[in-house]
Design an enzyme around this catalytic site. Structure first.
Site, PDB file in Angstrom:
ATOM      1  N   ASN A 156       0.967  -0.860   0.119  1.00 42.63           N
ATOM      2  CA  ASN A 156      -0.130  -0.139  -0.305  1.00 42.63           C
ATOM      3  C   ASN A 156       1.038   1.366   0.149  1.00 42.63           C
ATOM      4  OD1 ASN A 156      -1.846   1.866   0.042  1.00 42.63           O
ATOM      5  ND2 ASN A 156      -2.382   1.267   2.616  1.00 42.63           N
ATOM      6  N   HIS A 208      -9.699   1.197   5.416  1.00 47.46           N
ATOM      7  CA  HIS A 208      -8.421   1.259   5.920  1.00 47.46           C
ATOM      8  C   HIS A 208      -8.648   1.862   7.061  1.00 47.46           C
ATOM      9  CE1 HIS A 208      -3.832   2.790   6.365  1.00 47.46           C
ATOM     10  NE2 HIS A 208      -3.498   1.491   5.637  1.00 47.46           N
ATOM     11  N   GLU A 247      -4.727  -4.503  11.260  1.00 53.34           N
ATOM     12  CA  GLU A 247      -3.783  -3.625  11.024  1.00 53.34           C
ATOM     13  C   GLU A 247      -3.758  -2.138  12.552  1.00 53.34           C
ATOM     14  OE1 GLU A 247      -1.620  -2.317   7.042  1.00 53.34           O
ATOM     15  OE2 GLU A 247      -3.985  -1.092   7.682  1.00 53.34           O
ATOM     16  N   GLU A 257      -6.948   5.013   7.477  1.00 54.78           N
ATOM     17  CA  GLU A 257      -6.273   6.224   7.511  1.00 54.78           C
ATOM     18  C   GLU A 257      -7.449   6.549   7.043  1.00 54.78           C
ATOM     19  OE1 GLU A 257      -2.503   5.624   5.630  1.00 54.78           O
ATOM     20  OE2 GLU A 257      -1.959   5.114   7.378  1.00 54.78           O
ATOM     21  N   LYS A 307       0.052   4.094  -0.569  1.00 58.34           N
ATOM     22  CA  LYS A 307      -0.646   5.412   0.037  1.00 58.34           C
ATOM     23  C   LYS A 307      -0.740   7.017  -0.641  1.00 58.34           C
ATOM     24  CE  LYS A 307       0.298   3.249   4.581  1.00 58.34           C
ATOM     25  NZ  LYS A 307      -0.259   3.207   5.693  1.00 58.34           N
ATOM     26  N   GLY A 336       2.897   2.655  10.661  1.00 59.14           N
ATOM     27  CA  GLY A 336       3.567   4.317  10.287  1.00 59.14           C
ATOM     28  C   GLY A 336       4.445   4.205  11.816  1.00 59.14           C
ATOM     29  N   SER A 382       3.818  -1.499  10.377  1.00 57.58           N
ATOM     30  CA  SER A 382       4.875  -1.795  10.997  1.00 57.58           C
ATOM     31  C   SER A 382       5.913  -2.694  10.363  1.00 57.58           C
ATOM     32  CB  SER A 382       5.676  -1.614  12.068  1.00 57.58           C
ATOM     33  OG  SER A 382       5.431  -0.045  12.380  1.00 57.58           O
TER      34      SER A 382
HETATM   35  P1  13P Z   1       3.499   1.257   7.301  1.00 60.83           P
HETATM   36  O1  13P Z   1       3.900  -0.951   7.171  1.00 60.83           O
HETATM   37  O2  13P Z   1       3.900   1.854   7.152  1.00 60.83           O
HETATM   38  O3  13P Z   1       3.102   0.881   8.813  1.00 60.83           O
HETATM   39  O4  13P Z   1       1.887   0.481   7.029  1.00 60.83           O
HETATM   40  C1  13P Z   1       1.429   0.087   7.146  1.00 60.83           C
HETATM   41  C2  13P Z   1       0.031   0.305   6.656  1.00 60.83           C
HETATM   42  O5  13P Z   1      -1.349   1.214   6.813  1.00 60.83           O
HETATM   43  C3  13P Z   1      -0.657  -0.547   5.221  1.00 60.83           C
HETATM   44  O6  13P Z   1      -1.669  -0.180   4.843  1.00 60.83           O
END
Ligand code: 13P
Length: 246
Positions: A8, A90, A163, A92, A10, A169, A209
């Protein structure tokens, strides 16, 4: 069964040139690349082995995918670009953009009705974890998301991505043992929702992560069907190491 890794990106990278370079570096079997919408068409042209994903989808899907919804992208439009997978819900989008469980349910339905393989993200915040509400949150998110679904209509193998919001992140992943326990819990919930009655095996990924150093610690468990990777999927050195692990 082989493990699936979903990259992903983003809202990255900033240029098409970088996107193409990342796509070429990631082009391997059992990888799904989810670029920003603006790069999907060009990324599709360079992929030979990896599959194409999108990071989101709108819930309305009028005839031929068009409609008066400024800024949105329909499932049919994605399908027409050879997108096969779509991330839905997601964290976010849930926590930074106010997406509710009900919106996620509608998006999931639009995706499956159109034949896109959904990757439904669920996960608790740090506050919810500390309050002992992890299981309740996951159950609510899952139940609402699946409430509208008629998986009988398409021959799809859906994915759920666990997640934990606090692990995304942050460089602070959930421990593999605890991620495993939670993924087992999610699989039990799915059994209770009788989703397997439709003849589907729902695969569950871990995300938060994940990098080349810790990926193996998660996917070594047979219950963990793969991983959803953010930051590490944007670094070519990391990509090289990660794709050797699956
Ligand atoms: P990270 O791997 O940067 O923690 O992000 C995970 C994520 O949100 C994947 O959709």
């Amino acid at each position: 069964m082989s493990k699936l890794l979903v990259f992903n990106w983003k809202m990255n990278p900033a240029t098409l040139e970088e996107a193409i370079s990342l796509a070429k570096a990631s082009d391997q079997e059992n990888i799904v690349i989810a670029p920003p919408f603006v790069f999907i068409e060009e990324v599709a042209k360079v992929l030979k082995k990896a599959r194409l994903g999108a990071q989101d989808v709108f819930w309305e899907n009028p005839p031929a995918g068009g409609g008066a919804f400024t800024g949105e992208v329909s499932a049919q439009e994605l399908k027409n670009l050879c997108v096969e997978y779509v991330i839905v819900g997601h964290s976010e989008r849930r926590h930074k953009l106010g997406e509710t469980d009900e919106i996620v349910a509608k998006k999931l339905k639009a995706a499956t009705d159109t034949g896109l393989v959904p990757i439904l993200c669920i996960g608790e915040t740090e506050e919810e974890k500390n309050a002992g509400k992890r299981e309740a949150v996951l159950e609510r998110q899952l139940k609402t998301a699946l409430s509208d679904l008629q998986l009988t209509t398409n021959n799809l193998q859906p994915f759920v991505a666990y997640e934990p919001v606090w692990a995304i992140g942050t460089g602070n992943p959930e421990t593999p043992e605890s991620a495993l326990a939670t993924i087992k819990f999610i699989k039990e919930l799915l059994k209770n929702f009788r989703i397997s009655d439709f003849g589907f095996r729902v695969s569950v990924l871990y995300g938060g992560s994940v990098n080349s150093q810790n990926l193996q610690d998660y996917i070594k468990y047979k219950e963990v069907d793969g991983a959803l990777v953010g930051g590490a999927s944007l670094q070519e050195e990391e990509i090289k190491k990660i794709i050797k692990l699956i």
